[in-house]
Design a protein around this motif. Structure first.
Motif, PDB file in Angstrom:
ATOM      1  N   VAL A  32      26.628 -11.078   8.162  1.00 52.91           N
ATOM      2  CA  VAL A  32      27.672 -11.714   7.354  1.00 52.91           C
ATOM      3  C   VAL A  32      27.401 -13.204   7.168  1.00 52.91           C
ATOM      4  O   VAL A  32      27.168 -13.941   8.138  1.00 52.91           O
ATOM      5  CB  VAL A  32      29.058 -11.496   7.986  1.00 52.91           C
ATOM      6  N   HIS A  33      27.420 -13.637   5.922  1.00 54.48           N
ATOM      7  CA  HIS A  33      27.339 -15.055   5.594  1.00 54.48           C
ATOM      8  C   HIS A  33      28.111 -15.276   4.298  1.00 54.48           C
ATOM      9  O   HIS A  33      28.647 -14.340   3.704  1.00 54.48           O
ATOM     10  CB  HIS A  33      25.880 -15.519   5.479  1.00 54.48           C
ATOM     11  N   LEU A  34      28.168 -16.522   3.870  1.00 54.85           N
ATOM     12  CA  LEU A  34      28.805 -16.849   2.589  1.00 54.85           C
ATOM     13  C   LEU A  34      27.846 -17.715   1.785  1.00 54.85           C
ATOM     14  O   LEU A  34      27.388 -18.758   2.249  1.00 54.85           O
ATOM     15  CB  LEU A  34      30.114 -17.605   2.800  1.00 54.85           C
ATOM     16  N   ALA A  35      27.515 -17.244   0.596  1.00 51.26           N
ATOM     17  CA  ALA A  35      26.699 -18.019  -0.337  1.00 51.26           C
ATOM     18  C   ALA A  35      27.299 -17.849  -1.727  1.00 51.26           C
ATOM     19  O   ALA A  35      27.756 -16.758  -2.079  1.00 51.26           O
ATOM     20  CB  ALA A  35      25.246 -17.557  -0.314  1.00 51.26           C
ATOM     21  N   VAL A  36      27.321 -18.925  -2.511  1.00 48.44           N
ATOM     22  CA  VAL A  36      27.876 -18.862  -3.864  1.00 48.44           C
ATOM     23  C   VAL A  36      26.930 -19.572  -4.832  1.00 48.44           C
ATOM     24  O   VAL A  36      26.159 -20.450  -4.453  1.00 48.44           O
ATOM     25  CB  VAL A  36      29.281 -19.503  -3.953  1.00 48.44           C
ATOM     26  N   ARG A  37      27.032 -19.150  -6.101  1.00 51.36           N
ATOM     27  CA  ARG A  37      26.251 -19.782  -7.163  1.00 51.36           C
ATOM     28  C   ARG A  37      27.050 -19.701  -8.454  1.00 51.36           C
ATOM     29  O   ARG A  37      27.678 -18.685  -8.735  1.00 51.36           O
ATOM     30  CB  ARG A  37      24.902 -19.079  -7.338  1.00 51.36           C
ATOM     31  N   ARG A  38      26.996 -20.750  -9.232  1.00 47.98           N
ATOM     32  CA  ARG A  38      27.675 -20.754 -10.515  1.00 47.98           C
ATOM     33  C   ARG A  38      26.844 -19.985 -11.539  1.00 47.98           C
ATOM     34  O   ARG A  38      25.672 -20.264 -11.745  1.00 47.98           O
ATOM     35  CB  ARG A  38      27.887 -22.201 -10.985  1.00 47.98           C
ATOM     36  N   PHE A  47      28.775 -14.275  -5.650  1.00 43.57           N
ATOM     37  CA  PHE A  47      28.937 -14.322  -4.198  1.00 43.57           C
ATOM     38  C   PHE A  47      27.904 -13.428  -3.526  1.00 43.57           C
ATOM     39  O   PHE A  47      27.655 -12.306  -3.970  1.00 43.57           O
ATOM     40  CB  PHE A  47      30.325 -13.817  -3.794  1.00 43.57           C
ATOM     41  N   SER A  48      27.335 -13.926  -2.437  1.00 44.85           N
ATOM     42  CA  SER A  48      26.515 -13.112  -1.553  1.00 44.85           C
ATOM     43  C   SER A  48      27.189 -13.101  -0.187  1.00 44.85           C
ATOM     44  O   SER A  48      27.582 -14.151   0.324  1.00 44.85           O
ATOM     45  CB  SER A  48      25.101 -13.682  -1.423  1.00 44.85           C
ATOM     46  N   HIS A  49      27.325 -11.897   0.389  1.00 47.27           N
ATOM     47  CA  HIS A  49      28.054 -11.767   1.654  1.00 47.27           C
ATOM     48  C   HIS A  49      27.164 -11.411   2.837  1.00 47.27           C
ATOM     49  O   HIS A  49      27.666 -11.355   3.965  1.00 47.27           O
ATOM     50  CB  HIS A  49      29.142 -10.691   1.513  1.00 47.27           C
ATOM     51  N   HIS A  50      25.856 -11.173   2.600  1.00 51.01           N
ATOM     52  CA  HIS A  50      25.008 -10.695   3.687  1.00 51.01           C
ATOM     53  C   HIS A  50      23.613 -11.317   3.660  1.00 51.01           C
ATOM     54  O   HIS A  50      23.009 -11.450   2.599  1.00 51.01           O
ATOM     55  CB  HIS A  50      24.858  -9.169   3.609  1.00 51.01           C
ATOM     56  N   SER A  51      23.124 -11.667   4.828  1.00 45.10           N
ATOM     57  CA  SER A  51      21.750 -12.105   5.018  1.00 45.10           C
ATOM     58  C   SER A  51      21.395 -11.867   6.491  1.00 45.10           C
ATOM     59  O   SER A  51      22.099 -12.370   7.377  1.00 45.10           O
ATOM     60  CB  SER A  51      21.592 -13.590   4.676  1.00 45.10           C
ATOM     61  N   PRO A  52      20.362 -11.082   6.786  1.00 50.44           N
ATOM     62  CA  PRO A  52      19.420 -10.468   5.856  1.00 50.44           C
ATOM     63  C   PRO A  52      20.072  -9.389   5.008  1.00 50.44           C
ATOM     64  O   PRO A  52      21.087  -8.811   5.383  1.00 50.44           O
ATOM     65  CB  PRO A  52      18.350  -9.883   6.776  1.00 50.44           C
ATOM     66  N   SER A  53      19.441  -9.130   3.870  1.00 51.53           N
ATOM     67  CA  SER A  53      19.987  -8.183   2.914  1.00 51.53           C
ATOM     68  C   SER A  53      20.038  -6.770   3.518  1.00 51.53           C
ATOM     69  O   SER A  53      19.092  -6.312   4.147  1.00 51.53           O
ATOM     70  CB  SER A  53      19.114  -8.182   1.656  1.00 51.53           C
ATOM     71  N   LEU A  54      21.164  -6.086   3.324  1.00 49.96           N
ATOM     72  CA  LEU A  54      21.414  -4.815   3.997  1.00 49.96           C
ATOM     73  C   LEU A  54      20.727  -3.615   3.355  1.00 49.96           C
ATOM     74  O   LEU A  54      20.854  -2.492   3.859  1.00 49.96           O
ATOM     75  CB  LEU A  54      22.923  -4.559   4.074  1.00 49.96           C
ATOM     76  N   ALA A 234      36.633 -12.943   3.179  1.00 48.73           N
ATOM     77  CA  ALA A 234      37.566 -13.036   4.300  1.00 48.73           C
ATOM     78  C   ALA A 234      37.469 -11.798   5.191  1.00 48.73           C
ATOM     79  O   ALA A 234      37.434 -11.899   6.420  1.00 48.73           O
ATOM     80  CB  ALA A 234      38.991 -13.206   3.777  1.00 48.73           C
ATOM     81  N   GLY A 235      37.417 -10.626   4.563  1.00 46.68           N
ATOM     82  CA  GLY A 235      37.330  -9.393   5.337  1.00 46.68           C
ATOM     83  C   GLY A 235      36.052  -9.302   6.145  1.00 46.68           C
ATOM     84  O   GLY A 235      36.064  -8.919   7.323  1.00 46.68           O
ATOM     85  N   HIS A 236      34.930  -9.668   5.524  1.00 51.58           N
ATOM     86  CA  HIS A 236      33.648  -9.595   6.219  1.00 51.58           C
ATOM     87  C   HIS A 236      33.580 -10.589   7.374  1.00 51.58           C
ATOM     88  O   HIS A 236      33.075 -10.255   8.464  1.00 51.58           O
ATOM     89  CB  HIS A 236      32.506  -9.868   5.236  1.00 51.58           C
ATOM     90  N   HIS A 237      34.072 -11.801   7.149  1.00 51.07           N
ATOM     91  CA  HIS A 237      34.035 -12.789   8.231  1.00 51.07           C
ATOM     92  C   HIS A 237      34.967 -12.391   9.373  1.00 51.07           C
ATOM     93  O   HIS A 237      34.615 -12.555  10.548  1.00 51.07           O
ATOM     94  CB  HIS A 237      34.383 -14.179   7.690  1.00 51.07           C
ATOM     95  N   ASP A 262      41.764 -16.046  12.815  1.00 49.39           N
ATOM     96  CA  ASP A 262      43.075 -16.220  12.189  1.00 49.39           C
ATOM     97  C   ASP A 262      42.958 -16.924  10.846  1.00 49.39           C
ATOM     98  O   ASP A 262      43.640 -16.549   9.874  1.00 49.39           O
ATOM     99  CB  ASP A 262      44.000 -17.019  13.111  1.00 49.39           C
ATOM    100  N   ARG A 263      42.107 -17.954  10.753  1.00 43.37           N
ATOM    101  CA  ARG A 263      41.980 -18.703   9.494  1.00 43.37           C
ATOM    102  C   ARG A 263      41.372 -17.846   8.391  1.00 43.37           C
ATOM    103  O   ARG A 263      41.834 -17.887   7.239  1.00 43.37           O
ATOM    104  CB  ARG A 263      41.150 -19.974   9.734  1.00 43.37           C
ATOM    105  N   TRP A 264      40.335 -17.078   8.736  1.00 43.43           N
ATOM    106  CA  TRP A 264      39.735 -16.217   7.715  1.00 43.43           C
ATOM    107  C   TRP A 264      40.695 -15.109   7.288  1.00 43.43           C
ATOM    108  O   TRP A 264      40.820 -14.793   6.104  1.00 43.43           O
ATOM    109  CB  TRP A 264      38.421 -15.608   8.231  1.00 43.43           C
ATOM    110  N   GLU A 265      41.378 -14.502   8.243  1.00 38.83           N
ATOM    111  CA  GLU A 265      42.266 -13.392   7.906  1.00 38.83           C
ATOM    112  C   GLU A 265      43.508 -13.855   7.146  1.00 38.83           C
ATOM    113  O   GLU A 265      44.134 -13.058   6.439  1.00 38.83           O
ATOM    114  CB  GLU A 265      42.651 -12.632   9.173  1.00 38.83           C
ATOM    115  N   ALA A 266      43.857 -15.131   7.271  1.00 43.36           N
ATOM    116  CA  ALA A 266      45.011 -15.659   6.535  1.00 43.36           C
ATOM    117  C   ALA A 266      44.664 -16.009   5.093  1.00 43.36           C
ATOM    118  O   ALA A 266      45.566 -16.173   4.261  1.00 43.36           O
ATOM    119  CB  ALA A 266      45.551 -16.898   7.249  1.00 43.36           C
ATOM    120  N   LEU A 267      43.367 -16.132   4.783  1.00 40.21           N
ATOM    121  CA  LEU A 267      42.957 -16.623   3.465  1.00 40.21           C
ATOM    122  C   LEU A 267      43.509 -15.792   2.303  1.00 40.21           C
ATOM    123  O   LEU A 267      44.050 -16.367   1.349  1.00 40.21           O
ATOM    124  CB  LEU A 267      41.429 -16.706   3.392  1.00 40.21           C
ATOM    125  N   PRO A 268      43.400 -14.452   2.294  1.00 39.73           N
ATOM    126  CA  PRO A 268      43.909 -13.702   1.135  1.00 39.73           C
ATOM    127  C   PRO A 268      45.384 -13.946   0.865  1.00 39.73           C
ATOM    128  O   PRO A 268      45.796 -14.082  -0.297  1.00 39.73           O
ATOM    129  CB  PRO A 268      43.645 -12.240   1.521  1.00 39.73           C
TER     130      PRO A 268
END
Length: 300
Positions: A32-38, A47-54, A234-237, A262-268
Protein backbone atom coordinates in the motif's frame (compact mmCIF):
# COMPACT_ATOMS: atom_id res chain seq x y z
CA UNK A 1 -9.34 -8.35 11.44
CA UNK A 2 -11.94 -9.14 8.78
CA UNK A 3 -9.88 -10.45 5.82
CA UNK A 4 -10.98 -7.85 3.24
CA UNK A 5 -12.14 -4.99 5.49
CA UNK A 6 -11.35 -1.67 3.81
CA UNK A 7 -10.31 -3.14 0.47
CA UNK A 8 -11.76 -2.06 -2.86
CA UNK A 9 -13.62 -4.54 -5.07
CA UNK A 10 -10.38 -5.04 -7.00
CA UNK A 11 -8.16 -5.79 -4.01
CA UNK A 12 -10.90 -7.81 -2.29
CA UNK A 13 -10.81 -10.18 -5.27
CA UNK A 14 -7.00 -10.15 -5.30
CA UNK A 15 -6.95 -10.89 -1.58
CA UNK A 16 -9.21 -13.91 -2.12
CA UNK A 17 -7.02 -15.05 -5.04
CA UNK A 18 -3.74 -14.67 -3.16
CA UNK A 19 -4.99 -16.20 0.08
CA UNK A 20 -5.23 -19.66 -1.47
CA UNK A 21 -1.43 -19.82 -1.79
CA UNK A 22 0.17 -17.02 0.19
CA UNK A 23 -0.21 -14.60 3.10
CA UNK A 24 -2.53 -12.26 1.24
CA UNK A 25 -3.03 -9.70 4.02
CA UNK A 26 0.72 -9.23 4.43
CA UNK A 27 1.37 -9.02 0.68
CA UNK A 28 -1.30 -6.39 0.09
CA UNK A 29 -0.50 -4.44 3.26
CA UNK A 30 3.18 -4.17 2.37
CA UNK A 31 2.24 -2.88 -1.09
CA UNK A 32 0.00 0.00 0.00
CA UNK A 33 1.20 3.46 -0.97
CA UNK A 34 -0.24 6.69 -2.35
CA UNK A 35 0.87 8.20 -5.64
CA UNK A 36 -1.00 10.74 -7.79
CA UNK A 37 -0.53 12.34 -11.19
CA UNK A 38 -2.47 15.00 -13.04
CA UNK A 39 -4.07 13.65 -16.21
CA UNK A 40 -4.10 16.73 -18.42
CA UNK A 41 -6.15 15.09 -21.16
CA UNK A 42 -9.17 14.50 -18.91
CA UNK A 43 -8.45 17.06 -16.18
CA UNK A 44 -8.44 14.47 -13.43
CA UNK A 45 -6.03 12.92 -10.97
CA UNK A 46 -4.73 9.42 -11.55
CA UNK A 47 -4.15 7.34 -8.41
CA UNK A 48 -1.81 4.45 -7.72
CA UNK A 49 -2.45 2.49 -4.52
CA UNK A 50 0.21 -0.24 -4.63
CA UNK A 51 3.97 -0.63 -4.95
CA UNK A 52 5.34 -3.12 -5.79
CA UNK A 53 2.68 -3.69 -8.39
CA UNK A 54 0.34 -6.55 -7.42
CA UNK A 55 0.16 -8.13 -10.87
CA UNK A 56 3.52 -9.78 -10.06
CA UNK A 57 2.85 -12.78 -7.83
CA UNK A 58 5.22 -14.20 -5.18
CA UNK A 59 6.16 -17.20 -7.35
CA UNK A 60 7.28 -14.95 -10.23
CA UNK A 61 4.18 -15.49 -12.36
CA UNK A 62 1.91 -12.56 -13.09
CA UNK A 63 -1.69 -11.64 -13.83
CA UNK A 64 -2.67 -9.99 -17.09
CA UNK A 65 -5.90 -8.84 -18.69
CA UNK A 66 -7.30 -10.82 -21.60
CA UNK A 67 -10.46 -10.14 -23.58
CA UNK A 68 -12.62 -12.17 -25.91
CA UNK A 69 -16.02 -13.49 -26.90
CA UNK A 70 -18.41 -15.78 -25.03
CA UNK A 71 -16.74 -19.01 -26.15
CA UNK A 72 -13.24 -17.63 -25.48
CA UNK A 73 -14.27 -16.71 -21.95
CA UNK A 74 -15.80 -20.03 -20.90
CA UNK A 75 -12.89 -22.07 -22.29
CA UNK A 76 -10.27 -19.73 -20.84
CA UNK A 77 -11.86 -19.71 -17.40
CA UNK A 78 -12.14 -23.49 -17.41
CA UNK A 79 -8.41 -23.67 -18.18
CA UNK A 80 -7.58 -21.23 -15.36
CA UNK A 81 -9.61 -23.30 -12.90
CA UNK A 82 -7.92 -26.48 -14.11
CA UNK A 83 -4.42 -25.00 -13.68
CA UNK A 84 -4.80 -22.76 -10.65
CA UNK A 85 -8.13 -23.56 -9.02
CA UNK A 86 -9.48 -20.02 -9.37
CA UNK A 87 -9.73 -17.04 -11.68
CA UNK A 88 -10.64 -13.37 -11.48
CA UNK A 89 -13.14 -11.93 -13.94
CA UNK A 90 -14.18 -8.35 -14.70
CA UNK A 91 -17.89 -7.71 -14.36
CA UNK A 92 -20.23 -4.71 -14.55
CA UNK A 93 -21.91 -3.78 -11.24
CA UNK A 94 -25.00 -2.80 -13.22
CA UNK A 95 -25.36 -6.46 -14.26
CA UNK A 96 -24.57 -8.15 -10.93
CA UNK A 97 -27.80 -9.35 -9.28
CA UNK A 98 -26.38 -9.05 -5.73
CA UNK A 99 -24.82 -5.62 -6.24
CA UNK A 100 -26.51 -2.55 -4.73
CA UNK A 101 -25.57 -0.92 -8.04
CA UNK A 102 -27.59 -3.44 -10.06
CA UNK A 103 -29.52 -1.69 -12.82
CA UNK A 104 -27.63 1.57 -12.32
CA UNK A 105 -24.63 3.13 -14.10
CA UNK A 106 -21.93 0.77 -15.32
CA UNK A 107 -18.81 0.34 -13.20
CA UNK A 108 -16.04 -2.29 -13.31
CA UNK A 109 -16.11 -4.87 -10.52
CA UNK A 110 -13.90 -7.91 -9.95
CA UNK A 111 -15.14 -11.25 -8.63
CA UNK A 112 -13.40 -14.56 -7.96
CA UNK A 113 -14.39 -17.85 -9.55
CA UNK A 114 -13.23 -20.87 -7.54
CA UNK A 115 -15.02 -23.79 -9.16
CA UNK A 116 -17.31 -25.02 -11.93
CA UNK A 117 -19.59 -28.06 -12.12
CA UNK A 118 -22.46 -28.85 -14.49
CA UNK A 119 -22.23 -25.39 -16.08
CA UNK A 120 -22.55 -23.72 -12.69
CA UNK A 121 -19.74 -21.39 -11.60
CA UNK A 122 -18.86 -20.96 -7.94
CA UNK A 123 -18.48 -17.26 -7.11
CA UNK A 124 -16.88 -15.39 -4.23
CA UNK A 125 -17.30 -11.62 -3.92
CA UNK A 126 -15.75 -10.44 -0.64
CA UNK A 127 -16.25 -6.72 -1.29
CA UNK A 128 -17.99 -5.04 1.66
CA UNK A 129 -18.46 -1.28 1.88
CA UNK A 130 -20.88 1.57 2.29
CA UNK A 131 -21.24 2.89 -1.27
CA UNK A 132 -23.48 5.68 -2.61
CA UNK A 133 -26.32 3.21 -3.32
CA UNK A 134 -26.18 1.59 0.11
CA UNK A 135 -24.31 -1.07 2.06
CA UNK A 136 -22.69 -3.67 -0.19
CA UNK A 137 -22.41 -7.04 1.54
CA UNK A 138 -20.12 -9.95 0.59
CA UNK A 139 -21.76 -12.62 -1.54
CA UNK A 140 -21.03 -16.24 -2.34
CA UNK A 141 -23.06 -18.46 -4.61
CA UNK A 142 -23.34 -19.86 -8.11
CA UNK A 143 -24.02 -18.48 -11.57
CA UNK A 144 -24.99 -20.40 -14.68
CA UNK A 145 -23.04 -19.99 -17.92
CA UNK A 146 -25.64 -17.49 -19.13
CA UNK A 147 -25.65 -15.55 -15.85
CA UNK A 148 -21.87 -15.34 -15.79
CA UNK A 149 -21.77 -14.11 -19.39
CA UNK A 150 -24.43 -11.52 -18.55
CA UNK A 151 -22.42 -10.25 -15.56
CA UNK A 152 -19.24 -10.11 -17.66
CA UNK A 153 -20.81 -8.23 -20.58
CA UNK A 154 -19.08 -4.86 -20.41
CA UNK A 155 -20.08 -1.48 -21.83
CA UNK A 156 -18.55 -0.39 -25.12
CA UNK A 157 -16.53 2.27 -23.28
CA UNK A 158 -15.77 2.97 -19.65
CA UNK A 159 -15.71 6.54 -18.40
CA UNK A 160 -12.15 7.99 -18.51
CA UNK A 161 -11.73 7.74 -14.74
CA UNK A 162 -12.84 4.08 -14.83
CA UNK A 163 -10.44 3.29 -17.68
CA UNK A 164 -7.62 4.83 -15.67
CA UNK A 165 -8.52 2.72 -12.63
CA UNK A 166 -8.53 -0.44 -14.73
CA UNK A 167 -5.09 0.43 -16.07
CA UNK A 168 -3.63 1.23 -12.63
CA UNK A 169 -5.49 -1.41 -10.67
CA UNK A 170 -2.31 -3.26 -9.65
CA UNK A 171 -0.34 -0.09 -8.87
CA UNK A 172 1.74 0.37 -12.03
CA UNK A 173 0.05 0.69 -15.42
CA UNK A 174 -0.73 -2.48 -17.39
CA UNK A 175 -2.25 -2.96 -20.86
CA UNK A 176 -6.05 -3.21 -20.89
CA UNK A 177 -7.39 -4.78 -24.10
CA UNK A 178 -10.64 -3.72 -25.71
CA UNK A 179 -13.35 -6.33 -25.89
CA UNK A 180 -16.84 -7.30 -24.80
CA UNK A 181 -15.55 -9.38 -21.85
CA UNK A 182 -12.37 -9.41 -19.78
CA UNK A 183 -10.72 -11.72 -17.30
CA UNK A 184 -7.30 -12.15 -15.70
CA UNK A 185 -4.95 -14.85 -16.91
CA UNK A 186 -2.08 -16.07 -14.77
CA UNK A 187 1.00 -16.19 -16.92
CA UNK A 188 3.83 -18.42 -15.84
CA UNK A 189 6.58 -16.56 -17.70
CA UNK A 190 8.98 -14.09 -16.13
CA UNK A 191 7.11 -10.94 -15.22
CA UNK A 192 8.31 -7.55 -16.30
CA UNK A 193 9.11 -5.39 -13.28
CA UNK A 194 7.61 -1.97 -13.76
CA UNK A 195 7.27 1.02 -11.48
CA UNK A 196 6.03 4.60 -11.48
CA UNK A 197 8.59 7.33 -11.98
CA UNK A 198 8.82 10.91 -10.74
CA UNK A 199 9.98 12.00 -14.18
CA UNK A 200 6.61 10.87 -15.58
CA UNK A 201 4.80 13.28 -13.29
CA UNK A 202 4.03 10.96 -10.37
CA UNK A 203 4.12 12.34 -6.84
CA UNK A 204 4.47 10.08 -3.83
CA UNK A 205 3.72 10.02 -0.11
CA UNK A 206 3.65 13.42 1.56
CA UNK A 207 4.26 15.11 -1.80
CA UNK A 208 1.12 13.36 -3.10
CA UNK A 209 -0.83 14.66 -0.09
CA UNK A 210 0.40 18.17 -0.88
CA UNK A 211 -0.75 17.69 -4.50
CA UNK A 212 -4.22 16.70 -3.27
CA UNK A 213 -4.44 19.85 -1.15
CA UNK A 214 -3.37 21.97 -4.12
CA UNK A 215 -5.92 20.24 -6.36
CA UNK A 216 -8.68 20.94 -3.85
CA UNK A 217 -7.67 24.59 -3.53
CA UNK A 218 -7.60 24.99 -7.32
CA UNK A 219 -11.00 23.41 -8.06
CA UNK A 220 -13.04 21.71 -5.34
CA UNK A 221 -15.62 20.45 -7.87
CA UNK A 222 -12.91 18.63 -9.83
CA UNK A 223 -11.36 17.39 -6.60
CA UNK A 224 -14.58 15.78 -5.40
CA UNK A 225 -14.78 13.81 -8.65
CA UNK A 226 -11.89 11.78 -7.17
CA UNK A 227 -13.99 10.66 -4.18
CA UNK A 228 -13.94 6.96 -5.16
CA UNK A 229 -10.14 7.01 -5.41
CA UNK A 230 -9.81 8.87 -2.13
CA UNK A 231 -12.14 6.34 -0.50
CA UNK A 232 -9.94 3.55 -1.88
CA UNK A 233 -6.79 5.24 -0.57
CA UNK A 234 -8.34 5.57 2.89
CA UNK A 235 -9.51 1.96 2.90
CA UNK A 236 -6.17 0.59 1.76
CA UNK A 237 -4.17 2.62 4.26
CA UNK A 238 -6.51 1.63 7.09
CA UNK A 239 -6.16 -2.02 6.05
CA UNK A 240 -2.35 -1.83 5.93
CA UNK A 241 -2.00 0.07 9.20
CA UNK A 242 -4.31 -2.32 11.06
CA UNK A 243 -2.13 -5.20 9.87
CA UNK A 244 0.99 -3.33 11.04
CA UNK A 245 -0.65 -2.87 14.42
CA UNK A 246 -1.49 -6.58 14.66
CA UNK A 247 2.08 -7.67 13.93
CA UNK A 248 3.80 -4.90 15.94
CA UNK A 249 6.18 -6.26 18.55
CA UNK A 250 5.64 -3.65 21.27
CA UNK A 251 2.74 -1.78 22.84
CA UNK A 252 4.48 1.48 21.99
CA UNK A 253 4.45 0.63 18.29
CA UNK A 254 0.79 -0.38 18.44
CA UNK A 255 -0.21 2.79 20.25
CA UNK A 256 1.66 4.95 17.72
CA UNK A 257 -0.28 3.38 14.84
CA UNK A 258 -3.76 3.89 16.29
CA UNK A 259 -4.01 7.67 15.64
CA UNK A 260 -2.83 7.17 12.03
CA UNK A 261 -5.52 4.53 11.52
CA UNK A 262 -8.15 6.86 12.94
CA UNK A 263 -7.12 9.73 10.62
CA UNK A 264 -7.22 7.60 7.48
CA UNK A 265 -10.50 5.93 8.40
CA UNK A 266 -12.10 9.31 9.15
CA UNK A 267 -11.19 10.72 5.72
CA UNK A 268 -14.23 9.48 3.70
CA UNK A 269 -16.69 10.88 6.24
CA UNK A 270 -14.89 14.24 6.34
CA UNK A 271 -14.86 14.49 2.56
CA UNK A 272 -18.55 13.57 2.36
CA UNK A 273 -19.44 16.29 4.87
CA UNK A 274 -17.29 18.81 3.00
CA UNK A 275 -18.86 17.89 -0.34
CA UNK A 276 -22.37 18.27 1.06
CA UNK A 277 -21.39 21.67 2.47
CA UNK A 278 -20.26 22.80 -0.99
CA UNK A 279 -23.56 21.63 -2.51
CA UNK A 280 -25.46 23.64 0.11
CA UNK A 281 -23.47 26.73 -0.80
CA UNK A 282 -21.59 26.78 2.51
CA UNK A 283 -18.12 25.41 1.67
CA UNK A 284 -15.78 24.41 4.47
CA UNK A 285 -12.34 24.30 2.82
CA UNK A 286 -10.43 24.15 6.09
CA UNK A 287 -12.14 20.83 6.89
CA UNK A 288 -10.63 19.15 3.82
CA UNK A 289 -7.24 20.82 4.15
CA UNK A 290 -6.94 19.77 7.80
CA UNK A 291 -8.03 16.18 7.11
CA UNK A 292 -5.55 15.79 4.26
CA UNK A 293 -2.75 17.54 6.10
CA UNK A 294 -3.16 15.18 9.06
CA UNK A 295 -2.32 12.26 6.77
CA UNK A 296 1.24 13.40 6.19
CA UNK A 297 3.84 11.10 7.68
CA UNK A 298 5.43 14.23 9.10
CA UNK A 299 2.54 16.65 9.92
CA UNK A 300 3.35 20.28 9.27
Amino acid sequence: MTPAAGLSCYTSALHAYLSLEWKATEIISRSVHLAVRRDRAHEQLSFSHHSPSLDVLPDGSHLEYLSGSTYDVLDALSNELLRYGRAIVVTDTARLPWSVGHGGPSAPHWILLDGCSDQRWSIRDKFCALVPNGQQQPWSGELSDAELIEAMTLPADWRPVQSTRNKLVFGAPVPVPAGPMMWLRRHGGIAAIHALRCEDGWQFGDTAIDALVEDFQADDTRFFRSMDDLWAAAGHHGFALRWQREVASTDRERQALSPRIDRWEALPKVLRIAQESVLRGRPRPSLVESALGALRSEPQ
